[in-house]
Design a protein around this motif. Structure first.
Motif, PDB file in Angstrom:
ATOM      1  N   HIS A 208       4.123   1.630  -0.876  1.00 59.56           N
ATOM      2  CA  HIS A 208       5.066   1.614  -2.135  1.00 59.56           C
ATOM      3  C   HIS A 208       4.500   1.392  -3.348  1.00 59.56           C
ATOM      4  O   HIS A 208       5.048   1.536  -4.422  1.00 59.56           O
ATOM      5  CB  HIS A 208       6.352   0.912  -1.828  1.00 59.56           C
ATOM      6  N   THR A 209       3.245   0.924  -3.405  1.00 54.02           N
ATOM      7  CA  THR A 209       2.654   0.787  -4.740  1.00 54.02           C
ATOM      8  C   THR A 209       3.123  -0.307  -5.466  1.00 54.02           C
ATOM      9  O   THR A 209       3.603  -0.341  -6.591  1.00 54.02           O
ATOM     10  CB  THR A 209       2.120   1.904  -5.526  1.00 54.02           C
ATOM     11  N   CYS A 210       3.677  -1.582  -4.693  1.00 53.87           N
ATOM     12  CA  CYS A 210       4.403  -2.756  -5.414  1.00 53.87           C
ATOM     13  C   CYS A 210       3.699  -3.908  -5.186  1.00 53.87           C
ATOM     14  O   CYS A 210       2.651  -3.941  -4.445  1.00 53.87           O
ATOM     15  CB  CYS A 210       5.758  -2.699  -4.855  1.00 53.87           C
ATOM     16  N   SER A 211       4.283  -4.944  -5.953  1.00 56.98           N
ATOM     17  CA  SER A 211       3.784  -6.202  -5.924  1.00 56.98           C
ATOM     18  C   SER A 211       3.928  -7.005  -4.479  1.00 56.98           C
ATOM     19  O   SER A 211       4.976  -6.587  -3.937  1.00 56.98           O
ATOM     20  CB  SER A 211       4.203  -7.121  -7.015  1.00 56.98           C
TER      21      SER A 211
ATOM     22  N   ALA B  35       0.773  -1.204   0.017  1.00 53.45           N
ATOM     23  CA  ALA B  35       0.049  -0.008  -0.030  1.00 53.45           C
ATOM     24  C   ALA B  35       0.846   1.355  -0.158  1.00 53.45           C
ATOM     25  O   ALA B  35       0.687   2.115  -0.666  1.00 53.45           O
ATOM     26  CB  ALA B  35      -0.887   0.309   1.329  1.00 53.45           C
TER      27      ALA B  35
END
Length: 259
Positions: free
Chosen positions: A223-226, A221
């Motif tokens: 770092h807007t990463c997988s 949430a």
């Protein structure tokens, strides 16, 4: 050899022994006490000490009991109701011969009247005579393994008496029943403890996994990463700080939940 050695601790030779029914009742009561006493939380040494103490009440002429553990390594006495008589066990371990070791090797009970086996077990016979012991009964018992690499190890229940007429074939049979039941009780107890340990380990693993998954969600949430990238971040932090992954996750969650 004298009929008895210590006042109040022995029975004169001409006195009749308790009848078989009474002796069987005593052994049954001792076994019941033994089974009820186990808590599932004792160590093996504590369990063996309880067995030794209970065995003294199972036989009328039992003045002291020790428990020997005979493995591939050097034998040792794991429990004793009279520590002074551990020296008799030690004499057998040092010399490599004696009724205790004979019982363990043959997996059969061995009854001995002190003075009758000087040629066979001279070290043990001499030590027993010095201690005032007149009779001896050793019965093999299969004990739980100390680790998962072993299926079992063998021990012996060693019963000492200051009465020269102590122990007959009926006592031998009683002790075989006693040791078989005690072994089953200890094994069940140890298996219960082992299974409890596995359950606790599984619970810890599940709790750790839950914390790691939540931490991954926080990083995704922020770092807007997988999910894979978030996991790599946790692993990198774990390696950098030399801290377990679950502890890194727990610290992260703690930091975001504080006011």
């Amino acid at each position: 050899m004298a009929d008895y050695v210590r006042t109040g601790s022995v029975r004169p030779v001409d006195e009749e022994r308790p009848d078989p029914v009474s002796r069987l009742d005593e052994a049954a009561e001792a076994l019941t006490e033994l089974h009820e006493a186990f808590t599932g939380e004792e160590s093996l040494d504590d369990a063996l000490q309880r067995v030794a103490e209970t065995a003294t009440r199972a036989l009328a002429d039992a003045d002291a009991v020790t428990v020997s553990v005979v493995t591939g390594q050097r034998p040792h006495t794991a429990a004793a109701t009279d520590r002074n008589l551990v020296a008799l066990d030690e004499e057998q371990y040092e010399s490599g011969r004696g009724p205790c070791l004979e019982s363990a090797r043959r997996l059969t009970p061995v009854r001995a009247v002190i003075g009758e086996h000087r040629d066979l077990w001279p070290e043990f016979e001499a030590a027993a005579a010095r201690a005032g012991i007149c009779a001896y009964l050793s019965v093999p018992v299969v004990l739980p393994a100390s680790n998962d690499a072993e299926a079992r190890h063998v021990g012996t229940l060693n019963v000492y008496s200051y009465t020269s007429t102590a122990f007959d074939p009926f006592d031998e049979g009683l002790m075989r029943l006693f040791t078989a039941s005690a072994s089953a009780t200890i094994t069940s107890d140890q298996r219960w403890r082992h299974s409890q340990g596995k359950v606790e380990h599984l619970e810890q693993a599940l709790a750790s996994r839950a914390a790691i998954e939540q931490a991954k969600g926080v990083l995704m949430a922020v770092h807007t990463c997988s999910a894979d990238d978030a996991f790599e971040m946790l692993v990198e932090q774990s390696q950098r700080a030399n801290v377990k992954l679950r502890d890194v996750a727990a610290k992260l969650l703690d930091s975001v939940t504080k006011p």
